[in-house]
Design a protein around this motif. Structure first.
Motif, PDB file in Angstrom:
ATOM      1  N   GLN A 291     -75.200 -38.911-109.182  1.00  0.00           N
ATOM      2  CA  GLN A 291     -73.953 -38.321-109.653  1.00  0.00           C
ATOM      3  C   GLN A 291     -72.883 -38.346-108.552  1.00  0.00           C
ATOM      4  OE1 GLN A 291     -74.958 -34.395-111.057  1.00  0.00           O
ATOM      5  NE2 GLN A 291     -76.325 -35.157-112.652  1.00  0.00           N
ATOM      6  N   ALA A 292     -73.308 -38.086-107.319  1.00  0.00           N
ATOM      7  CA  ALA A 292     -72.372 -38.084-106.198  1.00  0.00           C
ATOM      8  C   ALA A 292     -71.820 -39.477-105.934  1.00  0.00           C
ATOM      9  CB  ALA A 292     -73.068 -37.542-104.944  1.00  0.00           C
ATOM     10  N   GLU A 293     -72.677 -40.499-106.051  1.00  0.00           N
ATOM     11  CA  GLU A 293     -72.218 -41.867-105.806  1.00  0.00           C
ATOM     12  C   GLU A 293     -71.227 -42.316-106.882  1.00  0.00           C
ATOM     13  OE1 GLU A 293     -73.871 -46.155-104.259  1.00  0.00           O
ATOM     14  OE2 GLU A 293     -75.303 -44.743-105.120  1.00  0.00           O
ATOM     15  N   ILE A 294     -71.496 -41.956-108.131  1.00  0.00           N
ATOM     16  CA  ILE A 294     -70.556 -42.279-109.204  1.00  0.00           C
ATOM     17  C   ILE A 294     -69.198 -41.627-108.930  1.00  0.00           C
ATOM     18  CG2 ILE A 294     -70.031 -41.839-111.644  1.00  0.00           C
ATOM     19  CD1 ILE A 294     -73.037 -42.209-112.212  1.00  0.00           C
ATOM     20  N   ALA A 295     -69.227 -40.351-108.564  1.00  0.00           N
ATOM     21  CA  ALA A 295     -67.979 -39.637-108.284  1.00  0.00           C
ATOM     22  C   ALA A 295     -67.236 -40.260-107.106  1.00  0.00           C
ATOM     23  CB  ALA A 295     -68.270 -38.164-108.006  1.00  0.00           C
ATOM     24  N   ALA A 296     -67.978 -40.627-106.049  1.00  0.00           N
ATOM     25  CA  ALA A 296     -67.354 -41.221-104.865  1.00  0.00           C
ATOM     26  C   ALA A 296     -66.703 -42.560-105.186  1.00  0.00           C
ATOM     27  CB  ALA A 296     -68.393 -41.391-103.756  1.00  0.00           C
ATOM     28  N   MET A 297     -67.343 -43.369-106.014  1.00  0.00           N
ATOM     29  CA  MET A 297     -66.771 -44.663-106.379  1.00  0.00           C
ATOM     30  C   MET A 297     -65.568 -44.491-107.312  1.00  0.00           C
ATOM     31  SD  MET A 297     -68.287 -47.088-104.719  1.00  0.00           S
ATOM     32  CE  MET A 297     -68.159 -45.886-103.369  1.00  0.00           C
ATOM     33  N   ARG A 298     -65.596 -43.471-108.142  1.00  0.00           N
ATOM     34  CA  ARG A 298     -64.455 -43.223-109.029  1.00  0.00           C
ATOM     35  C   ARG A 298     -63.258 -42.653-108.265  1.00  0.00           C
ATOM     36  NH1 ARG A 298     -66.326 -41.645-115.135  1.00  0.00           N
ATOM     37  NH2 ARG A 298     -67.869 -43.305-115.374  1.00  0.00           N
ATOM     38  N   ASP A 299     -63.487 -42.223-107.025  1.00  0.00           N
ATOM     39  CA  ASP A 299     -62.392 -41.753-106.170  1.00  0.00           C
ATOM     40  C   ASP A 299     -61.623 -42.904-105.520  1.00  0.00           C
ATOM     41  OD1 ASP A 299     -62.854 -39.081-106.632  1.00  0.00           O
ATOM     42  OD2 ASP A 299     -64.058 -38.772-104.820  1.00  0.00           O
ATOM     43  N   VAL A 300     -62.147 -44.114-105.607  1.00  0.00           N
ATOM     44  CA  VAL A 300     -61.544 -45.249-104.898  1.00  0.00           C
ATOM     45  C   VAL A 300     -60.069 -45.451-105.236  1.00  0.00           C
ATOM     46  CG1 VAL A 300     -61.563 -47.796-104.781  1.00  0.00           C
ATOM     47  CG2 VAL A 300     -63.645 -46.496-104.314  1.00  0.00           C
ATOM     48  N   PRO A 301     -59.643 -45.456-106.512  1.00  0.00           N
ATOM     49  CA  PRO A 301     -58.210 -45.661-106.787  1.00  0.00           C
ATOM     50  C   PRO A 301     -57.311 -44.631-106.104  1.00  0.00           C
ATOM     51  CG  PRO A 301     -59.491 -45.922-108.795  1.00  0.00           C
ATOM     52  CD  PRO A 301     -60.436 -45.391-107.760  1.00  0.00           C
TER      53      PRO A 301
ATOM     54  N   ARG B  36     -68.241 -40.335 -98.107  1.00  0.00           N
ATOM     55  CA  ARG B  36     -67.631 -39.503 -99.141  1.00  0.00           C
ATOM     56  C   ARG B  36     -68.693 -38.685 -99.875  1.00  0.00           C
ATOM     57  NH1 ARG B  36     -63.201 -36.686-100.590  1.00  0.00           N
ATOM     58  NH2 ARG B  36     -62.751 -36.797-102.826  1.00  0.00           N
ATOM     59  N   ILE B  37     -69.826 -39.289-100.149  1.00  0.00           N
ATOM     60  CA  ILE B  37     -70.929 -38.571-100.785  1.00  0.00           C
ATOM     61  C   ILE B  37     -71.347 -37.376 -99.937  1.00  0.00           C
ATOM     62  CG2 ILE B  37     -73.412 -38.729-101.320  1.00  0.00           C
ATOM     63  CD1 ILE B  37     -72.845 -41.635-102.232  1.00  0.00           C
ATOM     64  N   GLY B  38     -71.537 -37.615 -98.650  1.00  0.00           N
ATOM     65  CA  GLY B  38     -72.046 -36.571 -97.764  1.00  0.00           C
ATOM     66  C   GLY B  38     -71.057 -35.468 -97.468  1.00  0.00           C
ATOM     67  N   THR B  39     -69.779 -35.812 -97.355  1.00  0.00           N
ATOM     68  CA  THR B  39     -68.789 -34.809 -96.962  1.00  0.00           C
ATOM     69  C   THR B  39     -68.140 -34.099 -98.138  1.00  0.00           C
ATOM     70  OG1 THR B  39     -67.081 -36.538 -96.849  1.00  0.00           O
ATOM     71  CG2 THR B  39     -68.235 -35.973 -94.801  1.00  0.00           C
ATOM     72  N   ARG B  40     -68.225 -34.691 -99.322  1.00  0.00           N
ATOM     73  CA  ARG B  40     -67.554 -34.090-100.477  1.00  0.00           C
ATOM     74  C   ARG B  40     -68.545 -33.649-101.563  1.00  0.00           C
ATOM     75  NH1 ARG B  40     -66.002 -31.844-104.275  1.00  0.00           N
ATOM     76  NH2 ARG B  40     -64.080 -32.080-105.480  1.00  0.00           N
ATOM     77  N   TYR B  41     -69.413 -34.521-101.996  1.00  0.00           N
ATOM     78  CA  TYR B  41     -70.205 -34.236-103.184  1.00  0.00           C
ATOM     79  C   TYR B  41     -71.607 -33.700-102.899  1.00  0.00           C
ATOM     80  CZ  TYR B  41     -66.366 -36.427-105.611  1.00  0.00           C
ATOM     81  OH  TYR B  41     -65.116 -36.712-106.088  1.00  0.00           O
ATOM     82  N   LEU B  42     -72.142 -33.952-101.717  1.00  0.00           N
ATOM     83  CA  LEU B  42     -73.457 -33.414-101.381  1.00  0.00           C
ATOM     84  C   LEU B  42     -73.404 -32.481-100.170  1.00  0.00           C
ATOM     85  CD1 LEU B  42     -76.028 -36.333-101.901  1.00  0.00           C
ATOM     86  CD2 LEU B  42     -75.531 -34.398-103.387  1.00  0.00           C
ATOM     87  N   ASP B  43     -72.227 -32.101 -99.760  1.00  0.00           N
ATOM     88  CA  ASP B  43     -72.086 -31.268 -98.563  1.00  0.00           C
ATOM     89  C   ASP B  43     -72.873 -29.966 -98.699  1.00  0.00           C
ATOM     90  OD1 ASP B  43     -70.768 -30.586 -95.961  1.00  0.00           O
ATOM     91  OD2 ASP B  43     -69.890 -28.982 -97.172  1.00  0.00           O
ATOM     92  N   GLU B  44     -72.689 -29.258 -99.803  1.00  0.00           N
ATOM     93  CA  GLU B  44     -73.371 -27.972 -99.976  1.00  0.00           C
ATOM     94  C   GLU B  44     -74.875 -28.136-100.146  1.00  0.00           C
ATOM     95  OE1 GLU B  44     -73.128 -24.022-102.858  1.00  0.00           O
ATOM     96  OE2 GLU B  44     -71.350 -25.281-102.575  1.00  0.00           O
TER      97      GLU B  44
END
Length: 279
Positions: A122-132, A46-54
């Motif tokens: 920041q990306a890892e926090i966002a990815a973990m908050r996407d879990v629900p 999720r980090i790689g494909t969504r939050y750090l892709d660019e």
């Protein structure tokens, strides 16, 4: 989330978070479960494909632009570059994170290294908050019955209690704790194949000062990137152990790698979790 073994067994839509050091067996276990109606949520994917892709693509393009042939093709839009990240191939994320040290050996300067470290945090926090939300998607869209969150090894480093509380509210947190033999094997593998890692900034600053002094380096550019990772890994590992345990003690449960080795399939995993909850 605190459950009895009876509660866990009766839980129709089981959701668990696997916590522990990279290499301890989280992804291997998640891969077994996904064959049996479990949605495998990979935090690093999720980090790689969504939050750090660019940022990852920008990094790759910067490298490509240093090659005249590729630079001309990119500038004329004759070629394009994209990530090919999969749950089983997270190399682009690792490559972006990079290693600290001599640029002639592929290392990064301290400022750029810390910048990428913070982007990853920041990306890892966002990815973990996407879990629900992904728990909802897993059931409503994809029709999976259960959900396993394969969290990154640096989850304990985020210093963001709210994120841990979100995971604890929606998933059963299981800390996969390495025994002494497995600890040494993880360290051996890291020394054999040093890979980029995430460090808390305060920990990095402290250890970097010690490394520079012990190695007789006057500045970061003199550091051999691989040597620094090898030197840092055991220190990072043992600094993380009490952090993992603190999360497990407050929010979840601990499973040892000795116990995990007995798990061959979903049924074995469920039996083990019930055993852990009973104790």
């Amino acid at each position: 989330m605190k459950l009895s073994a009876k509660d866990f067994k009766a839980w129709d839509n089981k959701c668990v978070t696997l916590l522990g050091m990279s290499g301890v067996g989280k992804t291997r276990l998640a891969a077994r479960l996904r064959k049996r109606n479990w949605f495998h949520y990979s935090g690093d994917y999720r980090i790689g494909t969504r939050y750090l892709d660019e940022p990852i693509l920008d990094h790759i393009k910067q490298q490509a632009m240093q090659v005249p042939f590729l630079r001309d093709l990119l500038r004329s839009d004759s070629i394009y570059i994209r990530n090919n990240i999969t749950v089983d191939n997270l190399q682009p994320v690792s490559s972006f994170l990079g290693k600290l040290g001599n640029p002639e050996k592929g290392g990064l300067g301290l400022k750029e290294f810390k910048h990428r470290q913070e982007l990853h945090r920041q990306a890892e926090i966002a990815a973990m908050r996407d879990v629900p939300e992904f728990i909802r998607k897993a059931g409503e869209i994809y029709g999976y019955r259960h959900f396993v969150n394969d969290a990154g090894g640096s989850l304990c480093e985020l210093d963001d209690p709210a994120t841990i509380e979100i995971l604890a509210e929606h998933t059963l947190i299981l800390y996969l704790k390495a025994n002494e033999k497995d600890e040494q094997e993880l360290i051996r593998r890291a020394e054999e194949d040093p890979k980029p890692l995430y460090y808390r900034e305060a920990f990095l600053d402290e250890q970097l000062g010690i490394y520079l002094r012990d190695k007789g380096c006057a500045y970061v550019a003199q550091i051999d990137p691989d040597d620094f990772v090898r030197w840092m890994f055991p220190r990072l590992f043992y600094s993380r152990v009490p952090r993992y345990q603190a999360i497990a003690d407050k929010y979840g449960y601990t499973i040892t790698t000795d116990e995990l080795k007995e798990v061959r399939d979903e049924a074995g995993f469920l039996r083990l979790v019930e055993k852990v909850l009973e104790r």
